[in-house]
Design a protein around this motif. Structure first.
Motif, PDB file in Angstrom:
ATOM      1  N   VAL A 245      -2.454  -3.345   8.136  1.00 26.54           N
ATOM      2  CA  VAL A 245      -2.571  -2.351   7.264  1.00 26.54           C
ATOM      3  C   VAL A 245      -2.151  -0.638   7.079  1.00 26.54           C
ATOM      4  O   VAL A 245      -1.565  -0.339   6.104  1.00 26.54           O
ATOM      5  CB  VAL A 245      -3.999  -1.596   7.199  1.00 26.54           C
ATOM      6  CG1 VAL A 245      -4.557  -0.628   6.183  1.00 26.54           C
ATOM      7  CG2 VAL A 245      -5.523  -2.239   7.136  1.00 26.54           C
ATOM      8  N   ILE A 246      -1.601  -0.459   8.880  1.00 29.44           N
ATOM      9  CA  ILE A 246      -0.312   0.298   7.994  1.00 29.44           C
ATOM     10  C   ILE A 246       0.773  -0.164   8.031  1.00 29.44           C
ATOM     11  O   ILE A 246       1.772   0.592   6.807  1.00 29.44           O
ATOM     12  CB  ILE A 246      -0.250   1.294   9.769  1.00 29.44           C
ATOM     13  CG1 ILE A 246      -1.123   1.787  10.596  1.00 29.44           C
ATOM     14  CG2 ILE A 246       0.997   2.163   9.453  1.00 29.44           C
ATOM     15  CD1 ILE A 246      -1.705   2.445  11.977  1.00 29.44           C
ATOM     16  N   VAL A 247       1.232  -1.387   8.061  1.00 34.97           N
ATOM     17  CA  VAL A 247       2.840  -1.618   7.642  1.00 34.97           C
ATOM     18  C   VAL A 247       2.803  -2.367   6.250  1.00 34.97           C
ATOM     19  O   VAL A 247       3.702  -1.679   5.343  1.00 34.97           O
ATOM     20  CB  VAL A 247       2.621  -2.751   8.255  1.00 34.97           C
ATOM     21  CG1 VAL A 247       4.010  -3.617   7.788  1.00 34.97           C
ATOM     22  CG2 VAL A 247       2.888  -2.846   9.936  1.00 34.97           C
ATOM     23  N   GLY A 248       0.980  -2.079   5.549  1.00 37.12           N
ATOM     24  CA  GLY A 248       1.412  -2.816   4.199  1.00 37.12           C
ATOM     25  C   GLY A 248       1.379  -1.100   3.647  1.00 37.12           C
ATOM     26  O   GLY A 248       1.998  -1.300   2.557  1.00 37.12           O
ATOM     27  N   THR A 249       0.711  -0.003   4.346  1.00 36.55           N
ATOM     28  CA  THR A 249       1.283   0.782   3.423  1.00 36.55           C
ATOM     29  C   THR A 249       2.434   1.682   3.752  1.00 36.55           C
ATOM     30  O   THR A 249       2.567   1.823   2.414  1.00 36.55           O
ATOM     31  CB  THR A 249       0.520   2.205   4.342  1.00 36.55           C
ATOM     32  OG1 THR A 249      -1.932   1.424   4.485  1.00 36.55           O
ATOM     33  CG2 THR A 249      -0.030   3.571   3.359  1.00 36.55           C
ATOM     34  N   LEU A 250       3.161   0.850   4.592  1.00 35.78           N
ATOM     35  CA  LEU A 250       4.692   2.021   4.842  1.00 35.78           C
ATOM     36  C   LEU A 250       4.809   1.142   3.554  1.00 35.78           C
ATOM     37  O   LEU A 250       5.762   1.614   3.121  1.00 35.78           O
ATOM     38  CB  LEU A 250       5.122   1.907   6.245  1.00 35.78           C
ATOM     39  CG  LEU A 250       4.298   2.921   7.056  1.00 35.78           C
ATOM     40  CD1 LEU A 250       5.025   2.533   8.234  1.00 35.78           C
ATOM     41  CD2 LEU A 250       4.339   3.972   6.601  1.00 35.78           C
ATOM     42  N   LEU A 251       4.812  -0.132   3.361  1.00 35.02           N
ATOM     43  CA  LEU A 251       5.976  -0.850   2.294  1.00 35.02           C
ATOM     44  C   LEU A 251       5.524  -0.583   1.434  1.00 35.02           C
ATOM     45  O   LEU A 251       6.759  -0.730   0.327  1.00 35.02           O
ATOM     46  CB  LEU A 251       5.349  -2.774   2.894  1.00 35.02           C
ATOM     47  CG  LEU A 251       5.828  -3.228   3.915  1.00 35.02           C
ATOM     48  CD1 LEU A 251       5.386  -4.879   4.546  1.00 35.02           C
ATOM     49  CD2 LEU A 251       7.573  -3.117   3.820  1.00 35.02           C
ATOM     50  N   ILE A 252       4.065  -0.821   1.195  1.00 31.07           N
ATOM     51  CA  ILE A 252       3.952  -0.081  -0.878  1.00 31.07           C
ATOM     52  C   ILE A 252       4.659   0.971  -0.880  1.00 31.07           C
ATOM     53  O   ILE A 252       4.948   1.952  -2.247  1.00 31.07           O
ATOM     54  CB  ILE A 252       2.263  -0.236  -0.543  1.00 31.07           C
ATOM     55  CG1 ILE A 252       1.752  -1.559  -0.947  1.00 31.07           C
ATOM     56  CG2 ILE A 252       2.061   0.455  -2.431  1.00 31.07           C
ATOM     57  CD1 ILE A 252       3.065  -2.345  -1.611  1.00 31.07           C
ATOM     58  N   GLY A 253       4.498   2.414  -0.266  1.00 39.27           N
ATOM     59  CA  GLY A 253       5.109   3.401  -0.167  1.00 39.27           C
ATOM     60  C   GLY A 253       6.482   3.900  -0.058  1.00 39.27           C
ATOM     61  O   GLY A 253       6.976   4.368  -1.865  1.00 39.27           O
ATOM     62  N   VAL A 254       6.876   2.817   0.632  1.00 42.45           N
ATOM     63  CA  VAL A 254       8.428   2.537   0.105  1.00 42.45           C
ATOM     64  C   VAL A 254       8.948   1.983  -1.046  1.00 42.45           C
ATOM     65  O   VAL A 254      10.123   2.528  -1.924  1.00 42.45           O
ATOM     66  CB  VAL A 254       9.228   1.756   1.458  1.00 42.45           C
ATOM     67  CG1 VAL A 254      10.894   0.959   1.313  1.00 42.45           C
ATOM     68  CG2 VAL A 254       9.680   2.523   2.758  1.00 42.45           C
ATOM     69  N   LEU A 255       8.163   1.345  -1.181  1.00 39.00           N
ATOM     70  CA  LEU A 255       8.314   0.786  -3.090  1.00 39.00           C
ATOM     71  C   LEU A 255       7.780   1.525  -3.871  1.00 39.00           C
ATOM     72  O   LEU A 255       8.821   1.502  -5.597  1.00 39.00           O
ATOM     73  CB  LEU A 255       7.226  -0.970  -2.843  1.00 39.00           C
ATOM     74  CG  LEU A 255       7.593  -1.457  -4.207  1.00 39.00           C
ATOM     75  CD1 LEU A 255       8.594  -2.048  -4.671  1.00 39.00           C
ATOM     76  CD2 LEU A 255       6.239  -2.450  -4.551  1.00 39.00           C
ATOM     77  N   MET A 256       6.923   2.562  -4.034  1.00 46.01           N
ATOM     78  CA  MET A 256       6.561   2.968  -5.366  1.00 46.01           C
ATOM     79  C   MET A 256       7.688   4.499  -5.221  1.00 46.01           C
ATOM     80  O   MET A 256       8.037   4.646  -5.966  1.00 46.01           O
ATOM     81  CB  MET A 256       5.229   3.566  -4.640  1.00 46.01           C
ATOM     82  CG  MET A 256       4.607   2.400  -5.466  1.00 46.01           C
ATOM     83  SD  MET A 256       2.265   3.094  -4.810  1.00 46.01           S
ATOM     84  CE  MET A 256       2.694   4.097  -5.806  1.00 46.01           C
ATOM     85  N   ASN A 257       8.021   4.445  -3.727  1.00 50.24           N
ATOM     86  CA  ASN A 257       9.240   5.690  -4.008  1.00 50.24           C
ATOM     87  C   ASN A 257      10.478   5.346  -4.514  1.00 50.24           C
ATOM     88  O   ASN A 257      10.744   6.422  -5.031  1.00 50.24           O
ATOM     89  CB  ASN A 257       8.822   6.458  -2.226  1.00 50.24           C
ATOM     90  CG  ASN A 257       9.591   8.005  -1.984  1.00 50.24           C
ATOM     91  OD1 ASN A 257      11.172   7.249  -2.140  1.00 50.24           O
ATOM     92  ND2 ASN A 257       8.990   8.566  -2.011  1.00 50.24           N
ATOM     93  N   GLY A 258      10.999   4.260  -3.924  1.00 51.93           N
ATOM     94  CA  GLY A 258      12.131   4.034  -4.637  1.00 51.93           C
ATOM     95  C   GLY A 258      12.046   3.504  -6.092  1.00 51.93           C
ATOM     96  O   GLY A 258      12.941   4.167  -6.612  1.00 51.93           O
ATOM     97  N   MET A 259      10.856   3.205  -6.160  1.00 49.32           N
ATOM     98  CA  MET A 259      11.052   2.644  -7.727  1.00 49.32           C
ATOM     99  C   MET A 259      10.906   4.627  -8.549  1.00 49.32           C
ATOM    100  O   MET A 259      11.368   4.111  -9.873  1.00 49.32           O
ATOM    101  CB  MET A 259      10.174   1.520  -8.097  1.00 49.32           C
ATOM    102  CG  MET A 259       9.994   0.291  -7.798  1.00 49.32           C
ATOM    103  SD  MET A 259       8.847  -0.836  -8.640  1.00 49.32           S
ATOM    104  CE  MET A 259       7.171   0.250  -7.302  1.00 49.32           C
ATOM    105  N   THR A 260      10.204   5.622  -8.035  1.00 49.32           N
ATOM    106  CA  THR A 260      10.426   6.221  -9.189  1.00 49.32           C
ATOM    107  C   THR A 260      11.472   7.049  -8.536  1.00 49.32           C
ATOM    108  O   THR A 260      12.016   7.683  -9.667  1.00 49.32           O
ATOM    109  CB  THR A 260       9.161   6.949  -8.243  1.00 49.32           C
ATOM    110  OG1 THR A 260       8.025   6.722  -7.885  1.00 49.32           O
ATOM    111  CG2 THR A 260       9.593   8.854  -8.813  1.00 49.32           C
TER     112      THR A 260
END
Length: 300
Positions: A245-260
């Motif tokens: 879950v921690i890995v998945g959260t970090l991946l989604i965070g990077v994805l969302m932050n990068g897209m923003t």
């Protein structure tokens, strides 16, 4: 990683803070998915229970009383949902979807009337520190998420009920034969999920000094599922841990932050995330093929 200012320390802390609530909800979802379930009611539980607590404070109730009522509401609704799944044998997908609709409708009709947004009182007290405070320069939402992750990790690894969840998810029939209390374990999963959702709601509300009940109608629950699946938790049950879950959260965070940072439109972001979720589910079905018993669950 090549985006300007992406690896800046402030941006990293902002990234982690922005996905802290998603990570907490992902931890709750992990507990349920490990036992071959799914909880689509988490966002509704989170939103209505905390919004009701805020409204109780605004109408003169003590903070402790308001938080107790909100937490009890989340736990009782989750308990009912768990009983329907474990004893009435309603598939988790349908039970939790119906419960989400009921909680939202009941909350808006009888608990939170006249407004979509419940604002936090300025003199609410220490609770606002959870969303707005810092400890040693680290935002409290990040620390709360880490504490929830640590407690759940310890529970799953070192307690008998935690090991029961893995056993039930791996093979429910064998678990029953070996004496594991199958139905109480299933109920426990959903109660824990509801409690964790309440914690996530407190972080959400205290971070922005309000709780917007329209979150229930957003795509947030799919982001939670994406965190779990992308992190590598097996949807067929019994496979995965807090680290996933921690890995998945970090991946989604990077994805969302990068897209923003790249200024990608919100609707396009949703398309990208939905495609990733679809690919992750397909990959999970290949890597963790369903056995006959899993196929009969019909829960995911």
């Amino acid at each position: 990683m090549t985006l300007p200012n992406f690896t800046n320390a402030n941006n990293m802390l902002s990234l982690l803070r922005s996905v802290a609530v998603l990570g907490i909800l992902g931890i709750g979802m992990l507990i349920v998915v490990l036992g071959r379930g799914v909880d689509l009611s988490m966002v509704a539980m989170m939103t209505i229970s905390v919004a009701w607590s805020l409204q109780l404070v605004n109408t003169g109730a003590g903070l402790g009383t308001a938080l107790t009522y909100g937490l009890l509401f989340a736990l009782v609704m989750s308990l009912v949902c768990g009983l329907l799944i474990a004893y009435a044998e309603i598939p988790p997908l349908f039970a939790t979807l119906a419960m989400a609709t009921f909680v939202y409708g009941f909350g808006r009709a009888y608990l939170i009337t006249g407004t979509d947004v419940v604002y936090m009182s300025n003199d609410i007290g220490w609770i606002k520190f959870l969303g707005q405070g810092y400890f040693l320069g680290v935002p409290m939402p990040i620390l709360v998420a880490l504490m929830v992750a640590a407690v759940v990790w310890l529970f799953l690894k070192f307690t008998k009920p935690g090991r029961f969840i893995f056993a039930v998810g791996d093979n429910a029939a064998a678990s029953r034969i070996t004496g594991i209390p199958l139905r109480p374990t299933l109920v426990m999963q959903y109660v824990m999920s509801g409690g964790i959702a309440f914690i996530a709601g407190l972080i959400t509300a205290t971070s922005v000094a309000a709780m917007n009940t329209r979150i229930v109608n957003s795509n947030m629950i799919y982001d939670v599922i994406l965190v779990v699946v992308l992190g590598g938790v097996g949807l067929s049950g019994g496979r995965g841990n807090v680290r996933n879950v921690i890995v998945g959260t970090l991946l989604i965070g990077v994805l969302m932050n990068g897209m923003t940072i790249m200024d990608i439109q919100f609707t396009v972001q949703n398309v990208i995330k939905s495609l990733i979720l679809l690919l992750a589910i397909v990959a999970d079905s290949i890597l963790n093929p369903r056995d006959e018993q899993t196929g009969q669950q019909g829960d995911i």
